[in-house]
Design a protein around this motif. Structure first.
Motif, mmCIF file in Angstrom:
data_model
loop_
_atom_site.group_PDB
_atom_site.id
_atom_site.type_symbol
_atom_site.label_atom_id
_atom_site.label_comp_id
_atom_site.label_asym_id
_atom_site.label_seq_id
_atom_site.Cartn_x
_atom_site.Cartn_y
_atom_site.Cartn_z
ATOM 1 N N ALA A 184 -44.559 -55.343 -87.355
ATOM 2 C CA ALA A 184 -43.383 -54.470 -87.425
ATOM 3 C C ALA A 184 -42.164 -55.230 -87.903
ATOM 4 O O ALA A 184 -41.332 -54.689 -88.654
ATOM 5 N N LEU A 185 -42.033 -56.485 -87.498
ATOM 6 C CA LEU A 185 -40.880 -57.282 -87.913
ATOM 7 C C LEU A 185 -40.880 -57.515 -89.419
ATOM 8 O O LEU A 185 -39.835 -57.420 -90.074
ATOM 9 N N VAL A 186 -42.053 -57.794 -90.000
ATOM 10 C CA VAL A 186 -42.134 -57.953 -91.442
ATOM 11 C C VAL A 186 -41.775 -56.645 -92.144
ATOM 12 O O VAL A 186 -41.055 -56.636 -93.156
ATOM 13 N N GLY A 187 -42.264 -55.506 -91.623
ATOM 14 C CA GLY A 187 -41.896 -54.207 -92.188
ATOM 15 C C GLY A 187 -40.394 -53.970 -92.140
ATOM 16 O O GLY A 187 -39.805 -53.438 -93.091
ATOM 17 N N PHE A 188 -39.773 -54.371 -91.039
ATOM 18 C CA PHE A 188 -38.321 -54.256 -90.902
ATOM 19 C C PHE A 188 -37.608 -55.074 -91.982
ATOM 20 O O PHE A 188 -36.676 -54.579 -92.644
ATOM 21 N N LEU A 189 -38.030 -56.307 -92.197
ATOM 22 C CA LEU A 189 -37.375 -57.172 -93.186
ATOM 23 C C LEU A 189 -37.553 -56.633 -94.603
ATOM 24 O O LEU A 189 -36.614 -56.657 -95.413
ATOM 25 N N LEU A 190 -38.742 -56.134 -94.913
ATOM 26 C CA LEU A 190 -38.976 -55.564 -96.242
ATOM 27 C C LEU A 190 -38.145 -54.304 -96.459
ATOM 28 O O LEU A 190 -37.586 -54.083 -97.550
ATOM 29 N N SER A 191 -38.057 -53.460 -95.433
ATOM 30 C CA SER A 191 -37.249 -52.239 -95.547
ATOM 31 C C SER A 191 -35.774 -52.587 -95.699
ATOM 32 O O SER A 191 -35.046 -51.930 -96.465
ATOM 33 N N ALA A 192 -35.321 -53.616 -94.980
ATOM 34 C CA ALA A 192 -33.927 -54.048 -95.104
ATOM 35 C C ALA A 192 -33.649 -54.577 -96.511
ATOM 36 O O ALA A 192 -32.587 -54.324 -97.085
ATOM 37 N N ALA A 193 -34.634 -55.297 -97.083
ATOM 38 C CA ALA A 193 -34.478 -55.793 -98.442
ATOM 39 C C ALA A 193 -34.402 -54.642 -99.436
ATOM 40 O O ALA A 193 -33.595 -54.659 -100.378
ATOM 41 N N LEU A 194 -35.230 -53.626 -99.239
ATOM 42 C CA LEU A 194 -35.196 -52.450 -100.107
ATOM 43 C C LEU A 194 -33.853 -51.741 -100.004
ATOM 44 O O LEU A 194 -33.262 -51.331 -101.005
ATOM 45 N N LEU A 195 -33.368 -51.612 -98.792
ATOM 46 C CA LEU A 195 -32.087 -50.941 -98.578
ATOM 47 C C LEU A 195 -30.938 -51.724 -99.196
ATOM 48 O O LEU A 195 -30.058 -51.165 -99.850
ATOM 49 N N ALA A 196 -30.951 -53.044 -99.043
ATOM 50 C CA ALA A 196 -29.856 -53.871 -99.537
ATOM 51 C C ALA A 196 -29.870 -54.016 -101.048
ATOM 52 O O ALA A 196 -28.813 -54.125 -101.682
ATOM 53 N N GLY A 197 -31.056 -54.007 -101.655
ATOM 54 C CA GLY A 197 -31.144 -54.242 -103.093
ATOM 55 C C GLY A 197 -31.635 -53.056 -103.876
ATOM 56 O O GLY A 197 -32.223 -53.224 -104.948
#
Length: 423
Positions: free
Chosen positions: A393-406
């Motif tokens: 779940a933590l990796v999914g969170f980081l990937l989603s945050a990257a998608l949101l930020a970029g």
């Protein structure tokens, strides 16, 4: 806005298909508990057998997605329903772990057809996509809840082989219903989008379409879905077995009139029922919240919940049941967000291929957590298992945050329509 006749017809057909895919899927962990008692094989070996069937459920999604862009999606869904019912009839005849493996393989191949075909049909045929995604999700969760509930209840009275045969019957009825359904599968897309020309997709076309998809935001969405699948599959496969082993549950005194009922199975069913509310909430929110923003929030919650299982499993029944209910809500609330993300970031004429890759990640690569989780539970500890799933779940969170930020570097914002308004 009310659904028109075409939307309602597609919704009814796909809701039936979605419910039955998960009706079969989630009965398997309940059977796993019985199989572990009935056959001379450990959890690690049976974990690999179950992982094989679930892996094909995902791996087959890619060829199914390709077929969904080239052939009539309704026909493919009917093949899926008939194939799953036939696979459970094979299971009903099984007398060894090898025969069980054959039945699960057949089920995985047939079940792999549904999600690419069903979601492609909704994305191209339905005008009120968010609403139908919500109802489609609720139907899936109805199947997810009813599958283990009916299985656990029937196992009180019947042998597991007969229960497997009984579970096949609704699939046969759904095929008969689907044969009478009528709708326009491309009502929601431009006239120049080809719905399914019944022609082969060349290797060069497949490679070109794949390159186009993975050169866009879809590459990030695919990775997000894969880690969601690792979390989802590991938790739902082993949670019934984990609940069966908790002192707070095994110590319950069941009245003589209810002899044979396993409280752990019904706690598991309860979390799946709560998941229906999560599916509906998530589906309705996809019309208002950007996919990446929704996934960031829910992945953060899922990571916390996985960690929370470590202390809560040592507490009382109320604490365990409450955590399971909250977990069920958020586990299924995330699914409409990634389903909508695929629809937002991919062209309509490759929607089947897009969903094929999506469910390759969700159910194919995600099935690796069954084999990994079986090893961790057998060789390490319960705490290590929940730490592993929290990591997914933590990796999914980081990937989603990257998608949101970029987001502006991955996709033309004009294509993201109003779902990106909150960004």
């Amino acid at each position: 806005m009310a659904l028109d006749n075409n939307d309602r017809s597609i919704a009814g057909f796909t809701m039936a298909g979605h419910a039955l895919v998960h009706w079969f899927e989630t009965s398997i962990p309940i059977f796993l508990v019985v199989w572990l008692d009935s056959f001379d094989a450990g959890v690690a070996l049976f974990g690999q057998v179950v992982a094989l069937g679930y892996a094909l459920f995902g791996i087959g999604a890619l060829p199914s997605g390709i077929l969904s862009d080239r052939f009539e999606t309704k026909r493919l869904i009917l093949y899926c329903l008939a194939g799953m019912s036939g696979a459970f009839l094979v299971l009903s005849l099984a007398t060894s772990i090898y025969a069980i493996a054959v039945g699960l393989v057949l089920w995985g191949v047939a079940a792999s057809i549904y999600h690419p075909a069903g979601l492609a049909l909704i994305s191209t045929g339905v005008e009120e996509r968010g609403t139908v995604f919500a109802w489609h999700g609720i139907a899936g969760n109805a199947g997810i809840a009813l599958g283990p509930f009916v299985t656990a209840t029937l196992l009180i009275v019947f042998e597991w082989q007969l229960v497997a045969a009984i579970l096949a019957a609704p699939g046969v009825l759904a095929v008969l219903y689907g044969l009478s359904a009528s709708f326009d599968p491309t009502a929601a897309v431009d006239d120049d989008v080809d719905a399914g020309p019944d022609e082969a997709l060349s290797a060069s076309d497949l490679l070109a379409d794949t390159r186009t998809l993975f050169a866009s935001a879809f590459a990030v969405v695919f990775a997000i879905v894969m880690f969601e699948g690792l979390y989802y599959r590991g938790m739902l496969t082993y949670l019934p077995e984990i609940l069966h082993g908790l002192e707070a549950i095994t110590g319950l005194v069941v009245p003589a009139s209810l002899e044979g009922i396993e409280p752990a199975d019904y706690i598991y069913v309860g979390l799946l029922i709560v998941g229906m509310a999560g599916q509906y909430a998530g589906g309705k929110l996809t019309d208002r919240v950007a996919p990446a923003r929704g996934m960031v929030t829910i992945f953060a919650v899922l990571a916390v919940l996985a960690v929370a299982f470590v202390p809560v499993t040592g507490m009382g029944l109320v604490a365990i049941a409450t955590l399971c209910g909250v977990f069920g809500f958020f586990l299924f609330a995330i699914q409409p967000f990634y389903q909508n993300a695929v629809a937002v970031y991919t062209p309509a004429d490759s929607r089947g291929l897009s969903y094929g890759y999506t469910y390759l990640g969700e159910f194919g690569l995600g099935a690796a957590s069954i084999a990994i989780g079986g090893f961790v539970l057998g060789e390490l500890s319960l705490a290590a298992f929940f730490a592993l799933t929290a990591g997914f779940a933590l990796v999914g969170f980081l990937l989603s945050a990257a998608l949101l930020a970029g987001l502006d570097r991955f996709v033309d914002l004009d294509r993201a329509v109003d779902t990106q308004a909150d960004d």
